[in-house]
Structure formats: C-alpha cells, structure tokens
Enzyme design. Structure first.
Site, PDB file in Angstrom:
ATOM      1  N   HIS A 291     -11.943   0.931  -2.034  1.00  0.00           N
ATOM      2  CA  HIS A 291     -12.364   2.180  -1.382  1.00  0.00           C
ATOM      3  C   HIS A 291     -11.962   2.174   0.095  1.00  0.00           C
ATOM      4  CE1 HIS A 291     -15.715   1.998  -4.516  1.00  0.00           C
ATOM      5  NE2 HIS A 291     -15.106   3.132  -4.772  1.00  0.00           N
TER       6      HIS A 291
ATOM      7  N   GLN B  90      -4.523   3.385  -7.549  1.00  0.00           N
ATOM      8  CA  GLN B  90      -3.680   3.153  -8.725  1.00  0.00           C
ATOM      9  C   GLN B  90      -4.393   2.310  -9.784  1.00  0.00           C
ATOM     10  OE1 GLN B  90      -0.985   4.484  -9.806  1.00  0.00           O
ATOM     11  NE2 GLN B  90      -0.667   3.068 -11.520  1.00  0.00           N
TER      12      GLN B  90
END
Ligand code: PAF
Length: 284
Positions: free
Chosen positions: A37, A148
């Site tokens: 994050h 991803q």
C-alpha cells in the site's frame, strides 16, 4: 491530513482541488497498510498534487464464508503510516455511507471475472467493481493506483474503465515482496510462524517457472507442471489454481508468446494467498 467520512464532502473537496488546477491521485485500499500500500501512496505522491487514500473494508467483495469479520483493521496505525508518506487525505466512510439501503445496483464485468479467483470466489469481482466504480465517482481523481499483486483485479478494473468510459488513468505498480519473496498482503498477518515459512514456496514456485522459461520452455503445460511439482503434496499447502494466461483477456495460452500472466492461488493453513509474475515473450 484531512479525514472525510461523507461522500458528498469528499467529492466537493476533490472538485475544488481540480478546479484550482491541482492533479489528484487516488489509492483505493481496505486498510491495514503494508509496504505494498505504501508503495502505491509514494508513487501517487510523486505524480500528483493531492493524494487521497480510500480506506473501506468492502463487505460486497467478501463471500459468506470469507474473512470479513476478522479482516485486520487499525485506523490509528493506518492514519499514521499514511501521514508519514505524505498522503493529504483519507476517505473513511461507513458501510451505511457507501451502501445506503436499499442498495440495488451492481457493476459487473463479464468473462474475465469467471476464471482464476472468480471461480473460487463467486461475486467477489462484482463487489470490487461496484465499490471501485463508486469510489471513482466520489473521488473524481486524475489517476488511480493499484498493485500488480492482484493481477486479475487489475485487468477487471481496466476493463470496467474502458467499457464504461471512466475518465481516470489506471496506474499499475509492481508487487512489493518481503526479503524472502513473499508478496506483501494484509492477510499475511493470519499466518503462524510455520505457515509464514511455508508460504515462501509460492513465490519460489513462480521463480522456478521463470527459470524454466529462461531455459527456453514455451509450452504452458510444462510451465504449469513446474509449479505444480513444487507445491502439490506439500504439507500445509493446498493449491487452488495455477493459470498460464494471456494478460489481455485472461484466456489460457498453449504456447507462451506476448504478455503472459503466470498466477496462482493457494491455501496455506487457513489463509488463502495469491501471487503472480508477468512474463514478456517476443519470439519471432
Ligand atoms: O485491492 C483492494 O484492496 C480492494 O479490492 C479494493 C480495490 C480497495 C476494492 O475494495
């Protein structure tokens, strides 16, 4: 750092920033921040005047027997971490704010949500696209940042944006890994010490597949086998799927060519983990 809990106020603030010529980057999250994050937030910080993080554990994307109730939450910790990386504001709505009752609308992307994680988690991607569509309306940002690590989620959101003409630029950031290769995930906190060690096998199996490809293997079946050989029969690991798919429409490939997604999901004890690598093959 500002905290918004109401959609209407959040939207008004974003419109104001944009009207004054500022660019806005959005990082949608379910909180319990880890290095993955934070890397999205840092990238958003580099590329925008204002960085907004949304923090909402979205009940719509959890199945009835999934971990919604125990999903890790710690707002004060998240708030501090976000502040440290220079986030300007957090959108932290309640479930009632996001889904006033009766809530009757869903955003559904077909086909590419029916494979891989979509098979084991029916309704999951509907929950993701519905909340992300709402977030894109509430926070009309210039750019939105996704990892991803959630490769299928990335493709599904890109498709939704393309099909429904959302005016937002989707930026994909590389998977962040622990030193031993384990992909950063909020769910890693569920792992016991022994499970944590076992979980490293997931990425090692993907590395093995990459080596097999580097040595010249192009048959998807053989690449998949190299992963299965490493994970199947391992005590404490239950492999759910291995996919060797093209990264456009998430269809299985036979011979590796172009951008190929090699992805897997596995249960390590009671924790479901996912991981993937993207390979580019340009054989003439
Ligand atoms: O990747 C996540 O954390 C969630 O699926 C997202 C995109 C924030 C939607 O709830």
């Amino acid at each position: 750092m500002q905290i918004f809990t109401e959609a209407r106020e959040m939207t008004a603030a974003v419109k104001k920033w944009r009207a004054s010529g500022k660019t806005v980057g959005l990082v949608p999250t379910m909180g319990y921040f880890h290095q993955g994050h934070l890397s999205l937030m840092r990238r958003a910080r580099e590329e925008n005047d204002v960085v907004v993080v949304s923090l909402f554990v979205n009940p719509l994307q959890f199945g009835p027997r999934e971990d919604l109730d125990i999903y890790p939450r710690d707002f004060q910790r998240d708030r501090q971490l976000a502040e440290e990386v220079g986030v300007d504001c957090i959108f932290f709505p309640s479930v009632e704010e996001m889904y006033p009752q009766p809530f009757l609308t869903k955003v559904v992307v077909g086909k590419i949500t029916e494979v891989m994680c979509g098979k084991a988690r029916p309704g999951h991607f509907e929950g993701v696209t519905t909340v992300v569509a709402k977030l894109f309306h509430i926070i009309p940002a210039d750019r939105a940042y996704f990892g991803q690590k959630d490769a299928q989620q990335v493709r599904v959101i890109q498709k939704m944006v393309e099909d429904l003409n959302f005016d937002i630029d989707i930026r994909i950031c590389p998977t962040v890994r622990e030193e031993d290769g384990l992909a950063a995930s909020s769910r890693n906190v569920y792992l016991s010490g022994e499970e944590r060690e076992r979980a490293t096998l997931l990425y090692r199996s993907l590395e093995r597949a990459q080596r097999v490809i580097e040595r010249g293997e192009r048959r998807a079946e053989a690449v998949e086998k190299s992963i299965r050989e490493m994970l199947e029969g391992q005590p404490g690991i239950d492999l759910e799927y291995v996919a060797v798919y093209n990264n456009i429409d998430l269809e299985p490939v036979e011979i590796l060519q172009g951008e190929v997604l090699i992805a897997l999901a596995a249960w390590v004890g009671g924790t479901r983990l996912i991981d993937n690598v993207l390979i580019r093959i340009d054989d003439k």
